[in-house]
Structure formats: C-alpha cells, structure tokens
Design an enzyme around this catalytic site. Structure first.
Site, PDB file in Angstrom:
ATOM      1  N   LYS A 194     109.625  64.699  60.188  1.00  0.00           N
ATOM      2  CA  LYS A 194     108.441  64.170  60.873  1.00  0.00           C
ATOM      3  C   LYS A 194     108.883  62.875  61.543  1.00  0.00           C
ATOM      4  O   LYS A 194     108.381  61.782  61.257  1.00  0.00           O
ATOM      5  CB  LYS A 194     107.305  63.900  59.867  1.00  0.00           C
ATOM      6  N   ASP A 226     105.067  70.058  60.699  1.00  0.00           N
ATOM      7  CA  ASP A 226     103.808  70.781  60.930  1.00  0.00           C
ATOM      8  C   ASP A 226     104.044  71.976  61.855  1.00  0.00           C
ATOM      9  O   ASP A 226     103.514  73.074  61.643  1.00  0.00           O
ATOM     10  CB  ASP A 226     102.710  69.844  61.464  1.00  0.00           C
ATOM     11  N   ASP A 250     109.657  71.924  49.551  1.00  0.00           N
ATOM     12  CA  ASP A 250     108.822  72.498  48.502  1.00  0.00           C
ATOM     13  C   ASP A 250     107.695  73.326  49.140  1.00  0.00           C
ATOM     14  O   ASP A 250     107.477  74.501  48.818  1.00  0.00           O
ATOM     15  CB  ASP A 250     108.243  71.335  47.673  1.00  0.00           C
ATOM     16  N   ASP A 254     107.474  77.711  49.792  1.00  0.00           N
ATOM     17  CA  ASP A 254     106.382  78.517  49.220  1.00  0.00           C
ATOM     18  C   ASP A 254     105.684  79.319  50.317  1.00  0.00           C
ATOM     19  O   ASP A 254     105.309  80.476  50.126  1.00  0.00           O
ATOM     20  CB  ASP A 254     105.353  77.625  48.518  1.00  0.00           C
TER      21      ASP A 254
END
Ligand code: NAD
Length: 367
Positions: A194, A226, A250, A254
């Site tokens: 970011k 994002d 993380d 997922d």
C-alpha cells in the site's frame, strides 16, 4: 537407513484430527519405503493453556528446534476467546514463528481440475489457477511494538495501538525468496503493498525495485493490496507468485483459498534458517470439531511440502501430491466440498484413500 524426526503440535479442534490423519499417511509411506519416522507430540494453544496455563512451553520450542521438521494443526476456539492477549492460543503460533525464525511463509493455491465446479466463482475464472503467495511471517503489524490497549480518559474510553514495522533486511530476505520461487515457476512476481499510504510499503517497494535487476529473467510488477484483493476474484490466472507483508498475506491467502473451493484444501510451509514448520492454512474449525468430518487434504498437502523442503524426499512428495489429485478425480470429497460430489467421506476415510494410492501393493496386502 533414512531416519527422520518430526515434532507434532496438533493444537486444538480439528487440528488434532487432521494432523493424526496426515501423520498416519506419512508413517505408512515411511514404512513402505523401509525408512524410520520418529515423532514427538506436544500440546500447544488452548490444549496447553488448559494443561499448563500457557499457550506454549519452552520445552516445546526447544524440541521443535531440534527436529527435522514441525507439523502443526491449528490453535484456538471459543473457550479461550476472552483471555488476555498474552494468554491467547495464537501466541503459540507467533512464538513458534519468531523463535524458529520462520519469516518465509509459502502458500500455494492450485485448483485441481476435478474441483473447478467446487469454487464459488465461475469455472472459467478458476480453472487452471496455480499461484503461490509468499507471505512475510515475522514482521509487520503482528509483531511491531508498541501493541497495547490503554485507558484514554480524555475521550472517556480506551486507546489501542498496533505498530507496523519493517527493516530493510526483513524485506530483502523475503523478496529474494520470492524471486527464487518465481524462478522455479512461470517467472512472474507481483509485489503487493500500500505504497500510496504506508511508509513500510514505500520501503518495501523501494527494496523490491533495488533487488529486481539481480533477477533479469523475472517479470516484476507492483500492485496495491486493495486492487490485489479485487484481481484475485476477477482474474486469478494473471498471478504466478505474489509476495507481500504479513497481514496482507494473511488476508489475501485466505481469499485465494476460496478459489480452490475450500480452505480445507490449502497447505503451507513456513521456512527460515533452521527447522521449518508445516501447517494447513485453516483454523481449528470449532463448528465441526469432534465430528471427524474435517478435510485433511490441506494437512496432507502440507506434509508433501515437508517431504520436499525439509526431508529431502521429493519423489515421495510428488507421489503424495499425485495421490491427492487422483482421489479427488475419483470423486471422493469431504463435507466441505460437497457440491455435486458423489462420494462423501470423513477425515479418516480420506486418509485411507490417500494411503491406498501411495503405498505399494505388497504393503497393502500385509496391512
Ligand atoms: P477456520 O479456518 O477454523 O474455519 C472457517 C470455516 O471453514 C469454518 O466453517 C470451518 O468449519 C471451515 N473449515 C476450516 N477448515 C476446514 C477443514 N479442514 N475441513 C472442513 N471445513 C473446514 O476459521 P475461523 O472459524 O475463523 O477460526 C476458528 C478458530 O481457529 C479461531 O479460534 C481462530 O483464532 C483459529 N484460527 C487458527 C489458525 C491457526 O491455527 N493457524 C488459523 C485461523 C484461525
């Protein structure tokens, strides 16, 4: 004779069930090959809190350091949710990662041809997906200090702070690991940050750009976190290797897990300079624990990674990975992948099916 020593830390909930299933398969493979497998099992997480009032004891860390590899199930559950932060089961994971120096977390995401209809995404989006998330595991927001909740009388409430901290050397070593991984795959690396907002991400991006010329055959691009979250569901086939910091990794891994149909399919390896640790990406799944219906394939595939990276048995790793693919192609599924499946099996039955593929006919006859 080939002899290996494993430390098993099954943890809580389905962690115990899937670890037992995966070790059962590994033991059968070792017996079949005439190799010796020594295992030591220790409590961690909630189980250790119940027995010893601590999420992990020092002797467990010491045992892990002296093993050839560590296999971990999962930790946590509602019973321990309201404990103070230093006593939560997750502390066991964080301590193991830090003490073993496991900065390099590899999370491969591969959609098996027989599971393209199991994803919540359309088949044409997920078919052929084969990507690797390289997650930095010992830095960033999960480890930086200060990390605390303190009273804030001025606002009549509390004040909480987490610290996102990275040093150049931490970024360099994970980025080099990712370049090396990309070199063995399709030679494309996407670095996710970011950098438009975070100082740590600006250092991250600068470091990637400095290292990139050392790997002229690898195509590198940068993507904001994002946007990456969106691209993973829009067009996941654009990715080969993704490298990113701890918390982004993380969350993004997922999300990527769902491309495969279930988080119960996703393995991981955590590597550093000493003993490595292998674990499924999923948690302890309290909602299904004790029913013996958990999918053990993420843990079995983690064992395949262990065979390749720590036990120096790449042929056994190939055999195990092929067995997973074959059993799925024959239509066997655990309850997490029931869409359209013909043959639903439990945790132990799935392990037996894999075993039947990986051990020789001679061993099958004598069992
Ligand atoms: P989870 O991964 O445990 O479960 C999410 C959902 O996926 C649940 O519906 C569960 O039934 C299902 N699921 C997960 N693994 C499965 C498997 N192998 N087979 C079939 N279904 C499976 O995540 P959660 O519910 O957010 O967390 C539960 C507990 O696990 C919490 O205490 C959390 O802190 C802990 N956790 C631990 C780890 C770890 O030990 N590495 C990772 C994530 C969560």
């Amino acid at each position: 004779m080939n002899k290996k020593k494993l430390v098993l830390v099954p943890g809580d909930g389905i962690g115990v069930e899937v670890t037992e299933a995966a070790v059962d398969v590994l033991k059968a493979m070792f017996d079949d090959a005439g190799y010796e497998l020594e295992t030591e099992t220790y409590l961690i997480g909630g189980a250790s809190l119940d027995a010893f009032d601590t999420p992990i004891k020092d002797d467990v860390i010491a045992a892990c350091k002296s093993a050839d590899a560590v296999l971990l199930g999962a930790v946590g559950g509602p019973k321990w949710d309201n404990l103070p932060a230093h006593k939560r089961p997750e502390q066991a994971l964080l301590k193991l990662r830090k003490e073993l120096g496991l900065y390099n977390n590899l999370r491969p995401v591969k959609v098996y041809p027989s599971l393209t209809s199991a994803s919540t995404l359309r088949e044409e989006v997920v078919s052929g997906v084969d990507l690797l998330v390289v997650r930095e595991l010992t830095g960033g927001l999960y480890f930086g200090k200060p990390k605390e909740v303190t009273p804030h009388p001025e606002s009549d409430g509390e004040r909480a702070v987490d610290t996102m901290l990275y040093h150049t050397f931490e970024i360099e070593r994970i980025v080099r690991a990712a370049f090396d991984a990309a070199g063995k795959r399709r030679k494309k690396l996407t670095s996710v940050d970011k950098a438009n907002i975070l100082a740590t991400s600006q250092l991250w991006r600068k470091t990637v750009e400095r290292i990139a010329p050392e790997y002229p055959d690898i195509e590198v691009d940068h993507m904001l976190g994002d946007n990456c979250a969106m691209q993973l569901v829009r067009n996941p086939k654009q990715f080969d290797v993704i490298v990113t910091e701890n918390m982004f990794g993380d969350i993004l891994s997922d999300e990527a897990a769902m491309l495969t149909g279930s988080i119960g399919m996703l393995p991981s390896a955590s590597l550093g300079d000493g003993t490595a640790m292998y674990e499924p990406v999923h948690g302890s799944a309290p909602d299904i624990a004790g029913q013996l219906i958990a999918n053990p394939l993420a843990t079995i595939s983690s064992v395949a990674m262990m065979l390749r990276f720590s036990l120096d048995l790449p042929e056994m790793a190939d055999k195990l990975e092929n067995a997973v693919e074959e059993v799925l192609a024959e239509g066997y599924r655990c309850a997490d992948l029931t869409q359209g499946a013909q043959k639903i099996v439990g945790t132990k039955e799935m392990a037996e099916l894999i075993k039947s593929k990986v051990i020789s006919a001679k061993s099958v006859a004598s069992t």
